[in-house]
Enzyme design. Structure first.
Site, PDB file in Angstrom:
ATOM      1  N   TYR A 170      54.318 -10.793 -59.607  1.00  0.00           N
ATOM      2  CA  TYR A 170      54.289 -12.256 -59.468  1.00  0.00           C
ATOM      3  C   TYR A 170      53.124 -12.698 -58.586  1.00  0.00           C
ATOM      4  O   TYR A 170      52.375 -13.624 -58.937  1.00  0.00           O
ATOM      5  CB  TYR A 170      55.617 -12.740 -58.883  1.00  0.00           C
ATOM      6  CG  TYR A 170      55.772 -14.242 -58.885  1.00  0.00           C
ATOM      7  CD1 TYR A 170      55.922 -14.940 -60.080  1.00  0.00           C
ATOM      8  CD2 TYR A 170      55.774 -14.961 -57.696  1.00  0.00           C
ATOM      9  CE1 TYR A 170      56.066 -16.315 -60.094  1.00  0.00           C
ATOM     10  CE2 TYR A 170      55.923 -16.339 -57.697  1.00  0.00           C
ATOM     11  CZ  TYR A 170      56.065 -17.020 -58.890  1.00  0.00           C
ATOM     12  OH  TYR A 170      56.209 -18.385 -58.898  1.00  0.00           O
ATOM     13  N   SER A 213      52.133 -20.796 -56.067  1.00  0.00           N
ATOM     14  CA  SER A 213      53.275 -20.421 -55.231  1.00  0.00           C
ATOM     15  C   SER A 213      52.734 -19.971 -53.879  1.00  0.00           C
ATOM     16  O   SER A 213      51.563 -19.620 -53.748  1.00  0.00           O
ATOM     17  CB  SER A 213      54.051 -19.271 -55.890  1.00  0.00           C
ATOM     18  OG  SER A 213      54.985 -18.704 -54.988  1.00  0.00           O
TER      19      SER A 213
END
Length: 318
Positions: free
Chosen positions: A221, A208
Site C-alpha cells: 500500500y 494517504s
C-alpha cells in the site's frame, strides 16, 4: 563596567537574539506568501446554477462516495465513478435523499441547489471504460449548455494487504499498483486535454499518510501511494504554467468500509500463510492497536472539505 550597563547590555543581547529568532521563524511563511501561485477560480454564481463537471473515481464507498455527494450538494455536476450499476443507483438515491433533507432544513439556504450526481461506470484498470467515461462526460457537459470540466478527483484504490515482504504475494502487489497508481495515471492522461481547456482545471489525488510514512506489513500500500505522490509532484511542475493545479489529500484513519475489507483480507491471508510466517513475523500483527486507531477515526467530511478546497481555492494547498 557598572551594573546598570551590564544589565543594559544583557537585555540588549536578549532582544537581538529574540528578534533574530522571530525573523527565522517567520522567514518560511514570508517565502511561502511570496512564492505561492494563484490559480483561477470560479466566478460567483446564483445558488441554483450548476457550476461545472467533476469526475470522482471510486465513488461507490468510503471517501469517494462522501466526496461525490458533498460536491454535488455544492453545485457541481459530479460524475461519480463506480464499477457496478447497482452502486450507481444506490449513490443516486442517496443524493436525491440528501436534496430532500436539505430542502427542508435550515441550512438549505447556504447550500447550492444546482448540483447534479451522474453515476459513471468506470473501472480505472480498464482502458475501454476510461475512454467511454471521457466521451460521456464531454457529451453530458455539452448537453447542459457546454458546462466547463473543472476537476478530476483520483480516489479509486485498494488496500495493500498486511504481509511481510518475504511472503508478499507478487500478483496482488501488481494488482494494487494497477489500481492505485496506473489507474490514476491512465485516467489523468485521458482527461488532461479536457482539463486544459478551462482556466479553473484542477487535479486532486487521494493518497494517504502511508504515502509519506510506511510501516511494517504495509509495503504494498505504501509503495503505491509513494508512487502516486511522485506522480502528483511531477504533474504539479509540468502543469503549473498551464493553470492546472495538482493537490494531494493524505488521510489518516477515516471511517470507511476499507477497514472492514482490510480485516477480511487479513483473516483470509493469515489462513493461507505458512506457520513459519507467524513464528518469524507474528509479533508485527498488532491488530488491537489498529482497532484502537480505527475507533478514533475521523469522519469522511474532513476529506471532502479538503477536496472541495483543492478544487475551488485560489491558493489550493499542495
Amino acid at each position: 563596567m557598572a551594573m546598570p550597563q551590564v544589565l543594559t547590555l544583557f537585555f540588549g543581547i536578549l532582544l537581538a537574539v529574540g528578534i533574530a529568532l522571530v525573523v527565522l521563524l517567520l522567514l518560511p511563511l514570508v517565502i511561502y506568501l511570496i512564492s505561492r501561485k494563484r490559480y483561477p477560480t470560479l466566478p460567483s454564481q446564483a445558488s441554483n446554477v450548476t457550476l461545472g463537471g467533476i469526475v470522482v473515481t471510486g465513488a461507490s464507498t468510503g471517501i469517494g462516495r462522501h466526496a461525490a455527494l458533498y460536491l454535488a450538494q455544492r453545485g457541481f455536476i459530479v460524475f461519480a465513478g463506480v464499477r457496478k450499476p447497482a452502486d450507481g443507483e444506490a449513490l443516486l438515491l442517496a443524493h436525491q435523499q440528501e436534496k430532500k433533507d436539505h430542502s427542508t432544513s435550515q441550512t438549505s439556504a447556504t447550500t447550492s441547489k444546482g448540483g447534479v450526481l451522474h453515476p459513471l461506470i468506470l473501472d480505472v484498470t480498464k482502458a475501454a471504460q476510461i475512454t467511454a467515461a471521457l466521451r460521456t462526460v464531454k457529451e453530458e457537459l455539452a448537453r447542459r449548455g457546454n458546462l466547463p470540466f473543472l476537476g478530476l478527483v483520483n480516489n479509486a484504490g485498494v488496500t495493500g494487504g498486511a504481509d511481510p515482504v518475504e511472503y508478499l504475494p507478487l500478483d496482488y502487489n501488481r494488482y494494487a499498483f494497477e489500481v492505485n497508481y496506473h489507474g490514476p495515471l491512465a485516467v489523468t492522461k485521458a482527461f488532461l486535454p479536457l482539463l486544459r481547456q478551462e482556466p479553473q482545471g484542477r487535479i486532486v489525488n487521494v493518497s494517504s499518510m502511508a504515502g509519506t510514512v510506511t510501516r511494517p506489513l504495509g509495503a504494498t500500500y505504501s509503495c503505491t501511494k509513494f508512487a502516486l505522490e511522485a506522480l502528483s509532484d511531477t504533474l504539479r511542475v509540468e502543469l503549473g504554467h498551464l493553470g492546472v493545479s495538482v493537490s494531494v489529500i493524505q488521510p489518516g484513519y477515516i471511517h470507511s468500509e476499507i477497514f472492514g475489507k482490510a480485516t477480511e483480507q487479513h483473516d483470509q491471508r493469515m489462513q493461507e500463510l505458512p506457520e513459519e510466517c507467524a513464528t518469524l513475523y507474528g509479533h508485527l500483527y498488532a491488530l488491537k492497536k489498529v482497532d484502537n486507531l480505527v475507533a478514533k477515526a475521523s469522519d469522511p467530511v474532513v476529506c471532502s472539505k479538503a477536496i472541495h478546497h483543492a478544487l475551488t481555492s485560489a491558493y489550493p494547498r499542495v
